[in-house]
Design an enzyme around this catalytic site. Structure first.
Site, PDB file in Angstrom:
ATOM      1  N   ARG A  51      33.238  11.086 -37.926  1.00  0.00           N
ATOM      2  CA  ARG A  51      33.711  11.363 -36.558  1.00  0.00           C
ATOM      3  C   ARG A  51      34.726  12.494 -36.655  1.00  0.00           C
ATOM      4  O   ARG A  51      35.817  12.299 -37.209  1.00  0.00           O
ATOM      5  CB  ARG A  51      34.336  10.085 -35.978  1.00  0.00           C
ATOM      6  CG  ARG A  51      34.790  10.224 -34.538  1.00  0.00           C
ATOM      7  CD  ARG A  51      35.435   8.928 -34.040  1.00  0.00           C
ATOM      8  NE  ARG A  51      35.845   9.049 -32.659  1.00  0.00           N
ATOM      9  CZ  ARG A  51      36.964   9.651 -32.270  1.00  0.00           C
ATOM     10  NH1 ARG A  51      37.786  10.164 -33.149  1.00  0.00           N
ATOM     11  NH2 ARG A  51      37.261   9.733 -30.992  1.00  0.00           N
ATOM     12  N   LYS A  60      43.915  13.567 -38.769  1.00  0.00           N
ATOM     13  CA  LYS A  60      44.880  12.465 -38.612  1.00  0.00           C
ATOM     14  C   LYS A  60      46.173  12.710 -39.376  1.00  0.00           C
ATOM     15  O   LYS A  60      46.225  13.501 -40.305  1.00  0.00           O
ATOM     16  CB  LYS A  60      44.216  11.136 -38.989  1.00  0.00           C
ATOM     17  CG  LYS A  60      43.290  10.683 -37.842  1.00  0.00           C
ATOM     18  CD  LYS A  60      42.712   9.316 -37.994  1.00  0.00           C
ATOM     19  CE  LYS A  60      41.898   8.983 -36.741  1.00  0.00           C
ATOM     20  NZ  LYS A  60      41.011   7.838 -36.930  1.00  0.00           N
TER      21      LYS A  60
HETATM   22  N1  HH2 Z   1      39.721   7.461 -34.255  1.00  0.00           N
HETATM   23  C1  HH2 Z   1      40.159   7.812 -33.024  1.00  0.00           C
HETATM   24  C2  HH2 Z   1      39.470   7.391 -31.882  1.00  0.00           C
HETATM   25  N2  HH2 Z   1      38.328   6.670 -31.984  1.00  0.00           N
HETATM   26  N3  HH2 Z   1      36.705   5.589 -33.326  1.00  0.00           N
HETATM   27  C3  HH2 Z   1      36.267   5.230 -34.530  1.00  0.00           C
HETATM   28  N4  HH2 Z   1      35.152   4.495 -34.651  1.00  0.00           N
HETATM   29  N5  HH2 Z   1      36.924   5.588 -35.675  1.00  0.00           N
HETATM   30  C4  HH2 Z   1      38.061   6.324 -35.653  1.00  0.00           C
HETATM   31  O1  HH2 Z   1      38.630   6.600 -36.731  1.00  0.00           O
HETATM   32  C5  HH2 Z   1      38.573   6.731 -34.371  1.00  0.00           C
HETATM   33  C6  HH2 Z   1      37.860   6.329 -33.211  1.00  0.00           C
HETATM   34  C7  HH2 Z   1      41.414   8.617 -32.896  1.00  0.00           C
HETATM   35  O2  HH2 Z   1      41.154   9.984 -32.849  1.00  0.00           O
HETATM   36  P1  HH2 Z   1      41.046  10.877 -31.511  1.00  0.00           P
HETATM   37  O3  HH2 Z   1      39.969  10.380 -30.625  1.00  0.00           O
HETATM   38  O4  HH2 Z   1      40.884  12.292 -31.910  1.00  0.00           O
HETATM   39  O5  HH2 Z   1      42.439  10.752 -30.807  1.00  0.00           O
HETATM   40  P2  HH2 Z   1      42.953   9.895 -29.584  1.00  0.00           P
HETATM   41  O6  HH2 Z   1      42.724   8.463 -29.923  1.00  0.00           O
HETATM   42  O7  HH2 Z   1      44.398  10.250 -29.472  1.00  0.00           O
HETATM   43  O8  HH2 Z   1      42.161  10.283 -28.359  1.00  0.00           O
END
Ligand code: HH2
Length: 377
Positions: free
Chosen positions: A357, A322
């Protein structure tokens, strides 16, 4: 929020390290009825208390405090205070429960488990476009999921809508097209799969296809049917804190006490979920790193993560790659933030996280084995 949840007192443990030796805990109490009697009880228990940002911060021996509440306000006050303080202290001190899913048990009582991120999107902040291919969908995404399992992931989180700051929403049809075939194939391989969605319809189709958990970044706020759907599906649910929506959340987020506010939100929502029929034993809590928080807020949440364990539920942390990590280290490219992500994962484990995660599964498994060996001994 229903009235029951609104009137329910909340206890957060800031430190209970001395309690097993008969010493005091430091507790932050909010939503308190009969607050002046409770302050009197603290004094009678030879503790100290002070009001900070609307919360009564108490340093006292918990058992003495509950006895004193009985002397000051009768059995009812002792039960009221004991009913929130004792479980919070026990949870802070004790083991996390396991998480039972329809596809198997996640051993969160034993060790932190690793949730591998599989974004089937064109626009996720670090892996957008990698796993959503035009002519080989869902094969490429399934192969990526299997590789995450091979690397040591305990479960795979499949998402079809980016939640990066400023992201545009995706409609149900498109989200379903992205995630359902991937979930079906991974579940058929025996994987524990969670679906990262804010939509009731996607959640229910994903579970029908074999998903064993719903991971909702919105705490049910973006679809009024989601919580009832999760209750009906009976699967575990990740309850995350977010300020606003992905489109708006990074517009000048402010808190007077980020840990207190996020904690109280999660405590209220656990009650709201229970009132809606979701078994509290199936709830995982997540402070929502990066969702409506500044760099300082994210650092504070990680620094004081252990306080969230007093809610008695497994704590999930999603700090992987992040942007706050890049701000601290200077690495601008999300996919290059491996070292930063491992550092955050190890610190999260030291702070009591029992689900990470992450994008970089193999490396995280190695890093957190060390962090867990140090902190669990
Ligand atoms: N962060 C993201 C997405 N889903 N779910 C939970 N429970 N906690 C988190 O911190 C979290 C999440 C964001 O990361 P990412 O999926 O890699 O990116 P994007 O939202 O751009 O797909």
């Amino acid at each position: 929020m229903d009235d029951d949840a609104a009137s329910h007192p909340i206890a957060r443990v800031e430190d209970a390290g001395l309690v097993p030796a008969g010493g005091p805990a430091r507790l932050a109490l909010s939503n308190l009825p009969r607050a002046s009697e409770i302050a009197d009880a603290v004094a009678s228990a030879r503790g100290v208390s002070t009001w900070i940002e609307g919360r009564l911060v108490v340093t006292a021996v918990p058992s003495r405090l509950v006895d004193a509440a009985g002397r000051v306000g009768g059995r009812e006050l002792a039960d009221l205070l004991g009913g929130v303080v004792e479980p919070a202290v026990e949870a802070w001190l004790g083991a996390t429960p396991d998480l039972q899913t329809p596809a198997g048990t996640l051993p969160t009582s034993q060790r932190p488990v690793v949730m591998g991120v599989l974004n089937v999107t064109p626009d996720s902040f670090s892996d957008g476009g990698e796993h959503l291919t035009a002519d080989r969908h869902p094969d490429d995404a399934v192969a990526a999921g299997l590789a995450l399992l091979e690397a040591g992931a305990d479960l795979i989180d499949v998402g079809g809508e980016s939640s990066r700051p400023g992201a545009d929403p995706v409609d149900v049809e498109e989200e379903r097209r992205r995630v359902v075939p991937v979930i079906e194939r991974l579940a058929a391989e025996g994987a524990i799969v969670s679906v990262d969605t804010t939509k009731a319809q996607v959640a229910s189709e994903a579970v029908r296809a074999g998903a064993a958990m719903v991971n909702d970044i919105s705490a049910g706020a973006l679809d009024g049917l989601l919580v009832a759907t999760v209750a009906e599906l009976g699967v575990p649910y990740v309850l995350m804190h977010m300020r606003g929506t992905p489109r708006t959340m990074q517009r000048d987020p402010r808190y007077t006490d980020v840990v207190g506010e996020v904690y109280d939100f999660l405590a209220d929502q656990v009650l709201r979920l229970e009132a809606a029929g979701v078994d509290p034993a199936k709830v995982v809590i997540d402070p929502g790193i990066g969702f409506g928080k500044t760099v300082e807020h994210n650092l504070e949440l990680l620094r004081r993560l252990r306080e969230f364990t007093s809610l008695g539920r497994p704590v999930l942390v999603g700090a992987s790659r992040k942007s706050f990590l890049g701000t601290v280290s200077g690495e601008e490219e999300p996919a290059e933030r491996l070292v930063e992500s491992l550092s955050a994962a190890a610190l999260a484990v030291a702070g009591g996280a029992r689900m990470l995660r992450v994008h970089d599964v193999a490396e995280t498994c190695r890093a957190i084995r060390v962090a867990h060996a140090v902190t669990a001994s």
